[in-house]
Design a protein around this motif. Structure first.
Motif, PDB file in Angstrom:
ATOM      1  N   ASP A 124     -36.885 -31.815  30.212  1.00  0.00           N
ATOM      2  CA  ASP A 124     -37.989 -32.606  29.426  1.00  0.00           C
ATOM      3  C   ASP A 124     -38.203 -31.941  28.374  1.00  0.00           C
ATOM      4  O   ASP A 124     -37.913 -30.695  27.787  1.00  0.00           O
ATOM      5  CB  ASP A 124     -39.176 -32.915  30.490  1.00  0.00           C
ATOM      6  CG  ASP A 124     -39.795 -31.466  30.753  1.00  0.00           C
ATOM      7  OD1 ASP A 124     -39.718 -30.408  30.228  1.00  0.00           O
ATOM      8  OD2 ASP A 124     -40.508 -31.576  31.879  1.00  0.00           O
ATOM      9  N   ARG A 139     -30.397 -34.948  32.086  1.00  0.00           N
ATOM     10  CA  ARG A 139     -31.245 -35.281  33.441  1.00  0.00           C
ATOM     11  C   ARG A 139     -31.874 -34.063  33.911  1.00  0.00           C
ATOM     12  O   ARG A 139     -31.173 -33.102  33.866  1.00  0.00           O
ATOM     13  CB  ARG A 139     -30.258 -35.973  34.234  1.00  0.00           C
ATOM     14  CG  ARG A 139     -31.240 -36.424  35.522  1.00  0.00           C
ATOM     15  CD  ARG A 139     -30.034 -37.211  36.330  1.00  0.00           C
ATOM     16  NE  ARG A 139     -30.927 -37.701  37.735  1.00  0.00           N
ATOM     17  CZ  ARG A 139     -30.436 -38.449  38.771  1.00  0.00           C
ATOM     18  NH1 ARG A 139     -29.109 -38.850  38.340  1.00  0.00           N
ATOM     19  NH2 ARG A 139     -31.091 -38.964  39.396  1.00  0.00           N
ATOM     20  N   ASN A 196     -23.957 -35.534  32.869  1.00  0.00           N
ATOM     21  CA  ASN A 196     -24.805 -34.591  32.353  1.00  0.00           C
ATOM     22  C   ASN A 196     -24.063 -33.607  31.741  1.00  0.00           C
ATOM     23  O   ASN A 196     -24.408 -33.028  30.668  1.00  0.00           O
ATOM     24  CB  ASN A 196     -25.654 -33.869  33.532  1.00  0.00           C
ATOM     25  CG  ASN A 196     -27.041 -33.975  33.363  1.00  0.00           C
ATOM     26  OD1 ASN A 196     -27.509 -34.953  32.632  1.00  0.00           O
ATOM     27  ND2 ASN A 196     -28.064 -33.174  34.035  1.00  0.00           N
ATOM     28  N   SER A 221     -23.375 -38.568  38.184  1.00  0.00           N
ATOM     29  CA  SER A 221     -24.395 -38.197  37.406  1.00  0.00           C
ATOM     30  C   SER A 221     -24.304 -36.496  36.729  1.00  0.00           C
ATOM     31  O   SER A 221     -24.631 -36.040  35.561  1.00  0.00           O
ATOM     32  CB  SER A 221     -25.797 -38.174  37.953  1.00  0.00           C
ATOM     33  OG  SER A 221     -25.851 -37.602  39.198  1.00  0.00           O
TER      34      SER A 221
END
Length: 342
Positions: free
Chosen positions: A327, A324, A293, A289
């Motif tokens: 936000d 990831r 990213n 991951s």
């Protein structure tokens, strides 16, 4: 009424209905003397070249998660075959392979979609669907109208994709002088996996509106009121934050592009090539991951290099939301801080 000669000109391609690629394919013709520059224009990974017969090539293309192309010389043209592929329809490919020559592609798929494209000198002059040639796009949409004349476009049955494919192949033969015959599947093809080119950065007049459901109204209003220098600063700030979070800000390419933020034109080619190579590696290896990213962060930076600063900040924001751990609230704060700096 169509003449028998005109009918025969199209019907001689009826064999395609029984070929290995009858359901979905893209056939690209490039006027060239060798396959290497054409393969490079498609983004071929040269270190993985293989000579395969056509059946083996189709099996390889079906089995892989990335595009695979097969090439061979047909007269004065290089034929590039994709089994259920579409790279030859993409402007990112057509502009490259036609840079000093001309190219055309014939595409069809299982969703009954079709596309004929013609490019010269690095520009896509005309492109259209077989069933709707009156809706043409490109820099010179009417470039092939004289050559199209006499072919039975108006007689196409909207439910019969095969007729459209045969008609596109007839038009291709008029351009190339090399009509395909059933023998084109015989013998060896030089095949390559493809590390696909990223999509070209394009203008989006509705970019701010598309961000409305992701960013607070105050951020949208601030971007609308800001000058281009502030917008560019915000785009770069978003890209820098994405790279920091993905732990790749110190990568030589990313750090160099970030450092060129004050230049009128950032080093778009370097970051585009990095995104292309890294995306290819994701296909080749089981990535963590963290690595995914980092590839996403590189794409955020690529978007931030857009010539139009407003498009750059809007596109980089949209891409950064996929990082990831990053936000929309934090991104809005990054943009506000960048816009507020003198």
């Amino acid at each position: 009424m169509r003449s028998n000669a005109r009918c025969q000109e199209v019907e001689r391609f009826g064999w395609i209905r029984d070929s290995t690629v009858q359901e979905a394919a893209c056939l690209t013709f490039v006027r060239a003397t060798g396959v290497d520059p054409v393969a490079a224009g498609f983004g071929a990974v040269s270190g993985h070249a293989r000579a395969l017969d056509f059946g083996e090539f189709c099996e390889e293309a079906y089995a892989q998660p990335y595009p695979v192309i097969g090439l061979r010389i047909v007269g004065d043209w290089v034929l590039v075959v994709e089994d259920n592929g579409l790279q030859g329809t993409r402007p990112e490919v057509l502009t490259r392979v036609s840079a000093r020559t001309e190219a055309l592609s014939v595409f069809w798929n299982t969703n009954l979609s079709t596309r004929f494209s013609y490019a010269v000198g690095g520009e896509v002059r005309t492109t259209f669907e077989a069933l709707l040639p009156e809706f043409r796009e490109g820099t010179r949409p009417d470039a092939l109208e004289e050559l199209r004349e006499g072919l039975p476009w108006s007689a196409l049955d909207s439910g019969n994709q095969a007729e459209g494919v045969e008609l596109m192949l007839a038009l291709a033969a008029r351009i190339t002088g090399q009509p395909l015959t059933p023998t084109w599947e015989e013998g060896q093809f030089l095949t390559f996996p493809v590390a696909a080119w990223p999509e070209d950065l394009r203008a989006d007049p509705d970019a701010l509106e598309r961000l409305a459901d992701r960013c607070p109204p105050g951020v949208i209003d601030a971007l609308r009121a800001a000058d281009d220098r502030a917008r560019r600063r915000a785009a770069v700030a978003v890209a820098r934050r994405a790279a920091e979070l993905a732990e790749c800000a110190d990568h030589p390419v990313i750090s160099a592009v970030l450092a060129s933020a004050d230049d009128p034109v950032m080093d778009r080619e370097a970051i585009s090539e990095a995104v292309r190579e890294w995306t290819w590696l994701l296909h080749r290896h089981r990535a963590t991951s963290k690595v995914r990213n980092q590839v996403r962060a590189a794409e955020v930076l690529r978007q931030a290099t857009h010539d139009d600063p407003l498009a750059a900040v809007c596109a980089s924001l949209s891409a950064a939301i996929g990082i990831r751990g990053l936000d929309a609230a934090e991104l809005s704060g990054v943009v506000e801080d960048a816009l507020g700096r003198a």
